[in-house]
Design a protein around this motif. Sequence first.
Motif, PDB file in Angstrom:
ATOM      1  N   VAL A   1      -6.587  21.434  -4.542  1.00 38.34           N
ATOM      2  CA  VAL A   1      -6.151  20.086  -4.166  1.00 38.34           C
ATOM      3  C   VAL A   1      -4.772  19.793  -4.749  1.00 38.34           C
ATOM      4  CG1 VAL A   1      -6.602  17.632  -4.470  1.00 38.34           C
ATOM      5  CG2 VAL A   1      -8.480  19.168  -3.872  1.00 38.34           C
ATOM      6  N   LEU A   2      -4.608  20.053  -6.033  1.00 41.85           N
ATOM      7  CA  LEU A   2      -3.325  19.777  -6.683  1.00 41.85           C
ATOM      8  C   LEU A   2      -2.199  20.627  -6.111  1.00 41.85           C
ATOM      9  CD1 LEU A   2      -4.366  19.450 -10.445  1.00 41.85           C
ATOM     10  CD2 LEU A   2      -3.828  17.620  -8.843  1.00 41.85           C
ATOM     11  N   GLY A   3      -2.544  21.848  -5.711  1.00 45.01           N
ATOM     12  CA  GLY A   3      -1.517  22.755  -5.202  1.00 45.01           C
ATOM     13  C   GLY A   3      -1.126  22.507  -3.756  1.00 45.01           C
ATOM     14  N   ASN A   4      -1.924  21.741  -3.011  1.00 46.21           N
ATOM     15  CA  ASN A   4      -1.656  21.554  -1.584  1.00 46.21           C
ATOM     16  C   ASN A   4      -1.324  20.122  -1.187  1.00 46.21           C
ATOM     17  OD1 ASN A   4      -2.182  24.293  -0.299  1.00 46.21           O
ATOM     18  ND2 ASN A   4      -4.068  24.033  -1.459  1.00 46.21           N
ATOM     19  N   VAL A   5      -1.466  19.207  -2.128  1.00 51.71           N
ATOM     20  CA  VAL A   5      -1.102  17.816  -1.849  1.00 51.71           C
ATOM     21  C   VAL A   5       0.345  17.598  -2.293  1.00 51.71           C
ATOM     22  CG1 VAL A   5      -1.584  15.402  -2.406  1.00 51.71           C
ATOM     23  CG2 VAL A   5      -3.476  17.013  -2.092  1.00 51.71           C
TER      24      VAL A   5
ATOM     25  N   THR B   1       1.207  16.109  -5.745  1.00 55.80           N
ATOM     26  CA  THR B   1       0.851  16.840  -6.977  1.00 55.80           C
ATOM     27  C   THR B   1       1.229  18.320  -6.931  1.00 55.80           C
ATOM     28  OG1 THR B   1      -1.367  17.252  -6.083  1.00 55.80           O
ATOM     29  CG2 THR B   1      -1.081  15.290  -7.453  1.00 55.80           C
ATOM     30  N   LYS B   2       1.908  18.726  -5.872  1.00 53.50           N
ATOM     31  CA  LYS B   2       2.217  20.146  -5.682  1.00 53.50           C
ATOM     32  C   LYS B   2       3.042  20.717  -6.843  1.00 53.50           C
ATOM     33  CE  LYS B   2       2.945  21.384  -1.506  1.00 53.50           C
ATOM     34  NZ  LYS B   2       3.558  21.584  -0.167  1.00 53.50           N
ATOM     35  N   LYS B   3       3.968  19.919  -7.369  1.00 54.65           N
ATOM     36  CA  LYS B   3       4.818  20.416  -8.454  1.00 54.65           C
ATOM     37  C   LYS B   3       4.036  20.628  -9.741  1.00 54.65           C
ATOM     38  CE  LYS B   3       9.169  18.574  -6.688  1.00 54.65           C
ATOM     39  NZ  LYS B   3      10.351  17.711  -6.931  1.00 54.65           N
ATOM     40  N   ILE B   4       2.904  19.938  -9.882  1.00 55.39           N
ATOM     41  CA  ILE B   4       2.023  20.151 -11.037  1.00 55.39           C
ATOM     42  C   ILE B   4       1.103  21.333 -10.771  1.00 55.39           C
ATOM     43  CG2 ILE B   4       0.178  19.143 -12.437  1.00 55.39           C
ATOM     44  CD1 ILE B   4       1.368  16.390 -11.812  1.00 55.39           C
ATOM     45  N   GLY B   5       0.526  21.373  -9.574  1.00 56.45           N
ATOM     46  CA  GLY B   5      -0.423  22.416  -9.222  1.00 56.45           C
ATOM     47  C   GLY B   5       0.136  23.813  -9.320  1.00 56.45           C
TER      48      GLY B   5
ATOM     49  N   ASP C   1      -4.140  29.939 -11.805  1.00 57.90           N
ATOM     50  CA  ASP C   1      -4.362  30.725 -10.586  1.00 57.90           C
ATOM     51  C   ASP C   1      -3.218  30.578  -9.599  1.00 57.90           C
ATOM     52  OD1 ASP C   1      -5.186  28.036 -10.392  1.00 57.90           O
ATOM     53  OD2 ASP C   1      -6.402  28.464  -8.624  1.00 57.90           O
ATOM     54  N   GLN C   2      -2.659  29.362  -9.479  1.00 60.97           N
ATOM     55  CA  GLN C   2      -1.541  29.153  -8.562  1.00 60.97           C
ATOM     56  C   GLN C   2      -0.321  29.950  -9.003  1.00 60.97           C
ATOM     57  OE1 GLN C   2      -1.552  27.180  -5.783  1.00 60.97           O
ATOM     58  NE2 GLN C   2      -3.602  26.364  -6.015  1.00 60.97           N
ATOM     59  N   ALA C   3      -0.035  29.919 -10.297  1.00 64.01           N
ATOM     60  CA  ALA C   3       1.121  30.659 -10.808  1.00 64.01           C
ATOM     61  C   ALA C   3       0.871  32.162 -10.780  1.00 64.01           C
ATOM     62  CB  ALA C   3       1.437  30.200 -12.234  1.00 64.01           C
ATOM     63  N   GLY C   4      -0.309  32.574 -11.217  1.00 59.66           N
ATOM     64  CA  GLY C   4      -0.608  34.000 -11.301  1.00 59.66           C
ATOM     65  C   GLY C   4      -0.650  34.693  -9.962  1.00 59.66           C
ATOM     66  N   SER C   5      -1.137  34.012  -8.926  1.00 60.41           N
ATOM     67  CA  SER C   5      -1.239  34.646  -7.612  1.00 60.41           C
ATOM     68  C   SER C   5       0.126  34.948  -6.999  1.00 60.41           C
ATOM     69  CB  SER C   5      -2.048  33.762  -6.658  1.00 60.41           C
ATOM     70  OG  SER C   5      -1.397  32.521  -6.443  1.00 60.41           O
ATOM     71  N   ARG C   6       1.155  34.373  -7.552  1.00 57.11           N
ATOM     72  CA  ARG C   6       2.515  34.620  -7.068  1.00 57.11           C
ATOM     73  C   ARG C   6       2.876  36.105  -7.175  1.00 57.11           C
ATOM     74  NH1 ARG C   6       6.510  31.613  -4.290  1.00 57.11           N
ATOM     75  NH2 ARG C   6       8.542  32.457  -4.821  1.00 57.11           N
TER      76      ARG C   6
ATOM     77  N   ASP D   1      10.948  28.043   3.463  1.00 52.34           N
ATOM     78  CA  ASP D   1      11.214  26.800   2.705  1.00 52.34           C
ATOM     79  C   ASP D   1      10.467  26.757   1.371  1.00 52.34           C
ATOM     80  OD1 ASP D   1      12.824  25.912   4.788  1.00 52.34           O
ATOM     81  OD2 ASP D   1      11.152  24.914   5.803  1.00 52.34           O
ATOM     82  N   ASP D   2      10.165  27.908   0.794  1.00 49.93           N
ATOM     83  CA  ASP D   2       9.475  27.959  -0.500  1.00 49.93           C
ATOM     84  C   ASP D   2      10.448  27.559  -1.608  1.00 49.93           C
ATOM     85  OD1 ASP D   2       7.819  28.435  -2.601  1.00 49.93           O
ATOM     86  OD2 ASP D   2       7.845  30.610  -2.467  1.00 49.93           O
ATOM     87  N   ASP D   3      10.087  26.534  -2.371  1.00 53.64           N
ATOM     88  CA  ASP D   3      10.965  26.056  -3.445  1.00 53.64           C
ATOM     89  C   ASP D   3      10.348  26.254  -4.832  1.00 53.64           C
ATOM     90  OD1 ASP D   3       8.930  24.230  -3.227  1.00 53.64           O
ATOM     91  OD2 ASP D   3      10.221  22.458  -3.369  1.00 53.64           O
ATOM     92  N   THR D   4       9.402  27.196  -4.943  1.00 55.36           N
ATOM     93  CA  THR D   4       8.770  27.465  -6.243  1.00 55.36           C
ATOM     94  C   THR D   4       9.838  27.885  -7.250  1.00 55.36           C
ATOM     95  OG1 THR D   4       6.783  28.235  -5.092  1.00 55.36           O
ATOM     96  CG2 THR D   4       6.993  28.802  -7.417  1.00 55.36           C
ATOM     97  N   PRO D   5       9.861  27.265  -8.431  1.00 55.92           N
ATOM     98  CA  PRO D   5      10.948  27.507  -9.393  1.00 55.92           C
ATOM     99  C   PRO D   5      10.807  28.783 -10.227  1.00 55.92           C
ATOM    100  CG  PRO D   5       9.446  25.867 -10.273  1.00 55.92           C
ATOM    101  CD  PRO D   5       8.960  26.191  -8.882  1.00 55.92           C
ATOM    102  N   TYR D   6       9.862  29.650  -9.893  1.00 53.67           N
ATOM    103  CA  TYR D   6       9.716  30.904 -10.632  1.00 53.67           C
ATOM    104  C   TYR D   6       9.376  32.027  -9.654  1.00 53.67           C
ATOM    105  CZ  TYR D   6       4.868  29.291 -10.202  1.00 53.67           C
ATOM    106  OH  TYR D   6       3.681  28.815  -9.709  1.00 53.67           O
TER     107      TYR D   6
END
Length: 256
Positions: free
Chosen positions: A192-196, A199-203, A208-213, A222-227
């Motif tokens: 929920v946090l990762g797709n809304v 709250t996406k910037k928190i999620g 799991d969200q960071a590790g799956s990268r 248009d991916d703007d993930t900062p890492y």
Amino acid sequence: MAATQVIRSEWTKIRSVASTVWTLSLAVVVTIALGMLISALSRSEFDRMGIRAQLSFDPTFISFAGMSLGQLAMIVFGVLVVSNEYSTGMIRTSLAAVPQRGTFLFSKIVVATGLALVVGFATSFAAFFLGQAMLGPHQAQISDSGVLRAVIGGGLYMTLIAMFSMGVAAMLRSPMLSLGILMPFFFLISNVLGNVDATKKIGRFLPDQAGSRIMQVVPRVDDDTPYGPWGGLGIMVLWVIAALAGGYVLLKRRDA
């Protein structure tokens, strides 16, 4: 008791419990089977995808689609390895035999992590090759740029999920409470946090969200993930360190 003896004792405990064998076997089967299924479906749907979806199509990541359920078994494994002794009351006997609590916890984590690492790598490589076979003409090769990193990362991701669960279980002690928190966290709250949008910037900084990268090869449009991939895995490692440190501190302070 010497650390090597404690490690040997923990290995005997883990392999003698049927639930650990079943959960690890389930992690392998579910991850591979679901990955093959999603890969086969993606192959049949590829020509009907929009241009945007085709540009973001990541054959490597598709083969890891089963990780979403496979990690469920790794979570259960990590929790049971640590909390089984609390639920059976054996923890008092174990701590009487190994009064050095740091050694006790470290040995348990080392043995379980080693086992999770072997299973994680075997699962990741099998899921990749079998998933690519299902993708046919859309498949990636292990020699393609970023693919080997992603496959190795898949094994590390599964291992870190198990380690994080061990840390949480060491803090909470109860298997039911640990699973009652971890399951909703990974399968509901994180998604929920990762797709809304709000709250996406928190999620994206959750473990799991960071590790799956690390398992992604083709960046989303248009991916703007900062890492990047390794940065995401690094964030997950920090979560694992925090969980294990919390488990160690509470184990030292509390009575069995």
